[in-house]
Design an enzyme around this catalytic site. Sequence first.
Site, PDB file in Angstrom:
ATOM      1  N   THR A 151       0.874  -1.332   0.170  1.00 60.59           N
ATOM      2  CA  THR A 151       0.001   0.049  -0.164  1.00 60.59           C
ATOM      3  C   THR A 151       0.883   1.263  -0.026  1.00 60.59           C
ATOM      4  O   THR A 151       0.309   2.177  -0.520  1.00 60.59           O
ATOM      5  CB  THR A 151      -0.936   0.046   1.054  1.00 60.59           C
ATOM      6  OG1 THR A 151      -0.328   0.106   2.377  1.00 60.59           O
ATOM      7  CG2 THR A 151      -1.834  -1.180   1.167  1.00 60.59           C
ATOM      8  N   LEU A 201      -2.797   4.879  -0.181  1.00 63.53           N
ATOM      9  CA  LEU A 201      -4.149   4.300  -0.100  1.00 63.53           C
ATOM     10  C   LEU A 201      -4.291   2.815   0.358  1.00 63.53           C
ATOM     11  O   LEU A 201      -3.723   2.164  -0.441  1.00 63.53           O
ATOM     12  CB  LEU A 201      -4.739   4.665  -1.115  1.00 63.53           C
ATOM     13  CG  LEU A 201      -5.532   5.866  -1.564  1.00 63.53           C
ATOM     14  CD1 LEU A 201      -6.387   6.179  -2.572  1.00 63.53           C
ATOM     15  CD2 LEU A 201      -5.916   6.496  -0.369  1.00 63.53           C
ATOM     16  N   HIS A 202      -4.436   2.463   1.472  1.00 64.24           N
ATOM     17  CA  HIS A 202      -4.388   1.265   2.008  1.00 64.24           C
ATOM     18  C   HIS A 202      -5.151   0.318   1.764  1.00 64.24           C
ATOM     19  O   HIS A 202      -5.413  -0.395   0.975  1.00 64.24           O
ATOM     20  CB  HIS A 202      -3.974   1.188   3.617  1.00 64.24           C
ATOM     21  CG  HIS A 202      -2.946   2.003   4.197  1.00 64.24           C
ATOM     22  ND1 HIS A 202      -1.716   1.624   3.959  1.00 64.24           N
ATOM     23  CD2 HIS A 202      -2.868   3.175   4.981  1.00 64.24           C
ATOM     24  CE1 HIS A 202      -0.960   2.649   4.458  1.00 64.24           C
ATOM     25  NE2 HIS A 202      -1.581   3.726   5.235  1.00 64.24           N
ATOM     26  N   ASP A 203      -6.439   0.675   2.512  1.00 63.03           N
ATOM     27  CA  ASP A 203      -7.697  -0.436   2.177  1.00 63.03           C
ATOM     28  C   ASP A 203      -8.109  -0.306   0.713  1.00 63.03           C
ATOM     29  O   ASP A 203      -8.557  -1.399   0.368  1.00 63.03           O
ATOM     30  CB  ASP A 203      -8.896   0.150   3.067  1.00 63.03           C
ATOM     31  CG  ASP A 203      -8.445   0.227   4.452  1.00 63.03           C
ATOM     32  OD1 ASP A 203      -7.514  -0.729   4.882  1.00 63.03           O
ATOM     33  OD2 ASP A 203      -8.902   0.839   5.409  1.00 63.03           O
TER      34      ASP A 203
END
Length: 314
Positions: A194, A240-242
């Site tokens: 991410t 942006l992880h999720d």
Amino acid sequence: MVAKAIVIDCDPGADDAIALFLALAFPEQLNVLGITTVAGNVPLSLTQKNARCLCELAGRADLPIYAGCPRPLLRPLITAEDVHGKTGLDGISLPEPQMPLQSQHAVDFLIETCMRSTGNITLATLGPLTNLAVAIVKQPAICQHIHEIVMMGGALTQGNITPSAEFNLYVDPHAAQIVLTAGIPLTMVSLDVTHQAIATPERLRAIRAINSPISAATVGLLDHYGVYDMQRYGFSGPPLHDPCVIAYLLQPDFFTSYRASVAVETTSELTMGRTVVDRWHVTNQPPNANVVESIEADGFYQLLTQAIAKLSEP
């Protein structure tokens, strides 16, 4: 093409919000059966409210939202208001949600939904794994009914809440250990992936140019949320992880991965929540996860921009 049946378990949170936008933009590919919320980035009272606000903004007030576990299994709750703000969605202002919160507990919804399925349910987990772990303990038979878990969590190199641990797994490492040892096919999207998905000024300009309430909310969230990681890591924008989890479900060819044994530390305070990934099979433990190691970031942001544009259509 038959849409993939998914349940999203989340703790909104700015990047969870953008993950929801991405998932809801492509109903022909992802059939979102429901959204379950857990305490994580902010307390449960806010994560369930935020999920409802975001679904209304995205024009999906029909989706059922379920509140789950208000704290980790064994440890006190740790939240991330320093990153996401006091509300979890700092940077934007949304009206109070009008869509209802379902009366059923998220754990019971997960169990009921999985047990009714023929093994085709995919779980997209974007926060601490408390809800899913409790569901597995309460009804172990669900493990045979889940097609795959795609999890945002863990770190191959360095953590973000401690030197060695990523936030989601650090908040509830005991839940993570239950999930990792349940025998369910699992894909792990770690910080190392991410942190390659940076919302650069150029990428944000493309989203801002859509000029809609959804694009304005996306940019507003990222303008606030990005400050922390940009200052800490020197990134040119927020990672942006999720949304990487949702992108993996939509476009798996954007990612590379390998099979490995993954375990999580649950006893040492020094390394609590650390994911130990045995890439080179030195422990002789059988692989229990598909470990993602890279993302094609330009393609990811083109997909996200397309999603925001689709949600913005009248």
